[in-house]
Design a protein around this motif. Structure first.
Motif, PDB file in Angstrom:
ATOM      1  N   LEU A  58      63.506  60.898  30.447  1.00 18.10           N
ATOM      2  CA  LEU A  58      63.672  62.351  30.364  1.00 18.10           C
ATOM      3  C   LEU A  58      64.107  62.766  28.967  1.00 18.10           C
ATOM      4  CD1 LEU A  58      65.429  63.235  33.756  1.00 18.10           C
ATOM      5  CD2 LEU A  58      62.991  63.256  33.204  1.00 18.10           C
ATOM      6  N   ARG A  59      65.023  62.000  28.382  1.00 10.59           N
ATOM      7  CA  ARG A  59      65.490  62.328  27.033  1.00 10.59           C
ATOM      8  C   ARG A  59      64.380  62.120  26.019  1.00 10.59           C
ATOM      9  NH1 ARG A  59      69.751  58.958  28.416  1.00 10.59           N
ATOM     10  NH2 ARG A  59      69.047  57.464  26.839  1.00 10.59           N
ATOM     11  N   TRP A  60      63.672  61.010  26.125  1.00  9.86           N
ATOM     12  CA  TRP A  60      62.708  60.668  25.093  1.00  9.86           C
ATOM     13  C   TRP A  60      61.506  61.605  25.070  1.00  9.86           C
ATOM     14  CZ3 TRP A  60      57.652  58.612  24.803  1.00  9.86           C
ATOM     15  CH2 TRP A  60      57.280  58.304  23.486  1.00  9.86           C
ATOM     16  N   GLN A  61      61.028  62.000  26.252  1.00 13.92           N
ATOM     17  CA  GLN A  61      59.828  62.853  26.251  1.00 13.92           C
ATOM     18  C   GLN A  61      60.122  64.233  25.677  1.00 13.92           C
ATOM     19  OE1 GLN A  61      58.141  63.751  30.044  1.00 13.92           O
ATOM     20  NE2 GLN A  61      60.019  64.579  30.887  1.00 13.92           N
ATOM     21  N   LEU A  62      61.414  64.593  25.586  1.00 11.24           N
ATOM     22  CA  LEU A  62      61.799  65.880  25.016  1.00 11.24           C
ATOM     23  C   LEU A  62      62.126  65.790  23.529  1.00 11.24           C
ATOM     24  CD1 LEU A  62      64.051  67.020  27.977  1.00 11.24           C
ATOM     25  CD2 LEU A  62      61.952  68.168  27.238  1.00 11.24           C
ATOM     26  N   SER A  63      61.941  64.615  22.945  1.00  9.12           N
ATOM     27  CA  SER A  63      62.410  64.375  21.574  1.00  9.12           C
ATOM     28  C   SER A  63      61.714  65.249  20.533  1.00  9.12           C
ATOM     29  CB  SER A  63      62.234  62.894  21.209  1.00  9.12           C
ATOM     30  OG  SER A  63      60.861  62.526  21.246  1.00  9.12           O
ATOM     31  N   ALA A  64      60.516  65.736  20.825  1.00  9.48           N
ATOM     32  CA  ALA A  64      59.782  66.528  19.830  1.00  9.48           C
ATOM     33  C   ALA A  64      59.819  68.030  20.116  1.00  9.48           C
ATOM     34  CB  ALA A  64      58.329  66.061  19.741  1.00  9.48           C
ATOM     35  N   GLU A  65      60.603  68.446  21.112  1.00  8.92           N
ATOM     36  CA  GLU A  65      60.762  69.886  21.320  1.00  8.92           C
ATOM     37  C   GLU A  65      61.616  70.456  20.187  1.00  8.92           C
ATOM     38  OE1 GLU A  65      58.832  70.988  23.507  1.00  8.92           O
ATOM     39  OE2 GLU A  65      58.479  69.053  24.489  1.00  8.92           O
ATOM     40  N   PRO A  66      61.478  71.742  19.872  1.00 14.13           N
ATOM     41  CA  PRO A  66      62.258  72.326  18.775  1.00 14.13           C
ATOM     42  C   PRO A  66      63.768  72.138  18.948  1.00 14.13           C
ATOM     43  CG  PRO A  66      60.530  73.829  19.463  1.00 14.13           C
ATOM     44  CD  PRO A  66      60.533  72.702  20.453  1.00 14.13           C
ATOM     45  N   GLU A  67      64.258  72.183  20.190  1.00 18.53           N
ATOM     46  CA  GLU A  67      65.682  71.985  20.483  1.00 18.53           C
ATOM     47  C   GLU A  67      65.795  71.001  21.643  1.00 18.53           C
ATOM     48  OE1 GLU A  67      68.147  75.514  20.607  1.00 18.53           O
ATOM     49  OE2 GLU A  67      66.513  76.674  19.728  1.00 18.53           O
ATOM     50  N   PRO A  68      65.767  69.696  21.350  1.00 19.42           N
ATOM     51  CA  PRO A  68      65.729  68.691  22.430  1.00 19.42           C
ATOM     52  C   PRO A  68      66.918  68.751  23.388  1.00 19.42           C
ATOM     53  CG  PRO A  68      65.138  67.706  20.331  1.00 19.42           C
ATOM     54  CD  PRO A  68      65.642  69.074  20.020  1.00 19.42           C
ATOM     55  N   ARG A  69      68.128  68.920  22.863  1.00 19.80           N
ATOM     56  CA  ARG A  69      69.294  68.905  23.753  1.00 19.80           C
ATOM     57  C   ARG A  69      69.313  70.088  24.713  1.00 19.80           C
ATOM     58  NH1 ARG A  69      74.429  66.661  20.137  1.00 19.80           N
ATOM     59  NH2 ARG A  69      73.565  64.561  19.760  1.00 19.80           N
ATOM     60  N   PRO A  70      69.116  71.326  24.233  1.00 16.09           N
ATOM     61  CA  PRO A  70      69.022  72.432  25.195  1.00 16.09           C
ATOM     62  C   PRO A  70      67.865  72.261  26.183  1.00 16.09           C
ATOM     63  CG  PRO A  70      69.445  73.280  23.000  1.00 16.09           C
ATOM     64  CD  PRO A  70      69.153  71.820  22.845  1.00 16.09           C
ATOM     65  N   SER A  71      66.756  71.686  25.727  1.00 18.34           N
ATOM     66  CA  SER A  71      65.623  71.462  26.635  1.00 18.34           C
ATOM     67  C   SER A  71      65.995  70.473  27.728  1.00 18.34           C
ATOM     68  CB  SER A  71      64.407  70.956  25.863  1.00 18.34           C
ATOM     69  OG  SER A  71      63.898  71.946  24.996  1.00 18.34           O
ATOM     70  N   LEU A  72      66.729  69.415  27.356  1.00 17.73           N
ATOM     71  CA  LEU A  72      67.175  68.440  28.351  1.00 17.73           C
ATOM     72  C   LEU A  72      68.128  69.088  29.345  1.00 17.73           C
ATOM     73  CD1 LEU A  72      67.254  65.558  29.436  1.00 17.73           C
ATOM     74  CD2 LEU A  72      69.075  65.056  27.788  1.00 17.73           C
ATOM     75  N   ALA A  73      69.050  69.904  28.839  1.00 12.40           N
ATOM     76  CA  ALA A  73      69.977  70.601  29.731  1.00 12.40           C
ATOM     77  C   ALA A  73      69.222  71.519  30.690  1.00 12.40           C
ATOM     78  CB  ALA A  73      70.989  71.394  28.911  1.00 12.40           C
TER      79      ALA A  73
END
Length: 271
Positions: free
Chosen positions: A135-150
């Motif tokens: 879940l963390r890794w697939q979000l790594s290229a979003e503009p804001e990975p941490r908020p996207s993970l949350a």
């Protein structure tokens, strides 16, 4: 009214599509459905998670409802692979939109077979830890990975305990499924979308997509929901218009993309 059926990817159920809800235009009947063994609804896992015929039987009421309406399948990631595979055995929908997926999941400049095999081993050692890492890794290229993970974790509460055999079969599908035939001779009008910076896709595969979603990675439904909805609607309208005018599938590019260099981000699969 056109029915849009949204199909989610590995280890993530249909709730991932919730951010798209406010952005759909009128005229679309949108259904985000869960795969057997996934989600919070009472969807029992298949007796044989590797059986495409069992999967087709379980999914047919939602994928091909008995009504006089156009149906577009919109598959994301593993959901795109499985949608293409189901089109072979069930008969195709009126149109098919594939998000975040090329002819195969593995690619030497994206996620290599060895990297996926290593991740598979990690999954069998500790499934919950491997899912969290993914879940963390697939979000790594979003503009804001941490908020996207949350945001993703908030969407997936209460946490549904996905069937481990279903997840293991999903990894096998990612490793083995090949949908080059869908790209070369589509069974119905077909389009591909991806995030502009999707880290799971090789650059050449991303560049070959019909449309790329700006400022997004593998999960544009989290980082760019409005742009993703606009792209899906635009492509679905184009494909349905083509089908109506010609009565057959949309011809796709037949040349192979250039071979890329190995992906330096591949190590992120290790956990």
């Amino acid at each position: 009214m056109t029915r849009l059926v949204l199909l989610s990817g590995w280890a993530i159920d249909a709730r991932v599509f919730a951010p798209l809800a406010p952005h759909w235009s009128q005229g679309w009947d949108v259904h985000a459905i869960d795969w057997p063994g996934m989600g919070t609804k009472s969807s029992s896992p298949l007796a044989d998670p590797g059986s495409i015929s069992q999967l087709a039987e379980a999914m047919s009421p939602e994928l091909l409802p008995d009504q006089d309406t156009s149906v577009v399948w919109v598959g994301w990631s593993l959901g795109a692979l499985q949608a293409a595979a189901l089109a072979r055995v069930m008969g195709p929908p009126d149109a098919l939109v594939l998000i975040g997926m090329g002819p195969t999941f593995c690619h030497p400049a994206g996620v290599s077979q060895q990297a996926l095999a290593d991740f598979n081993s990690a999954f069998h050692r500790d499934p919950d830890r491997a899912v969290e890492h993914f879940l963390r890794w697939q979000l790594s290229a979003e503009p804001e990975p941490r908020p996207s993970l949350a945001s993703l974790k908030a969407l997936l509460r209460p946490q549904a305990q996905a069937d481990h055999a279903t997840l293991a079969q999903g990894l096998s599908t990612l490793a083995q499924e090949d949908i080059h035939d869908v790209f070369l001779k589509p069974p119905c009008p077909t389009a591909t979308l991806c995030g502009h910076d999707d880290p799971l896709m090789a650059p050449a595969v991303r560049h070959a997509a019909d449309e790329r979603i700006a400022a997004s990675g593998h999960c544009p439904m989290l980082s760019q929901p409005q742009r993703l909805v606009e792209a899906v609607e635009r492509q679905a309208q184009r494909l349905l218009a083509h089908r109506q005018s010609t009565g057959h599938g949309y011809p796709r590019q037949t040349s192979r993309p250039e071979r890329d260099q190995p992906n330096p981000r591949e190590a992120a699969w290790q956990c």
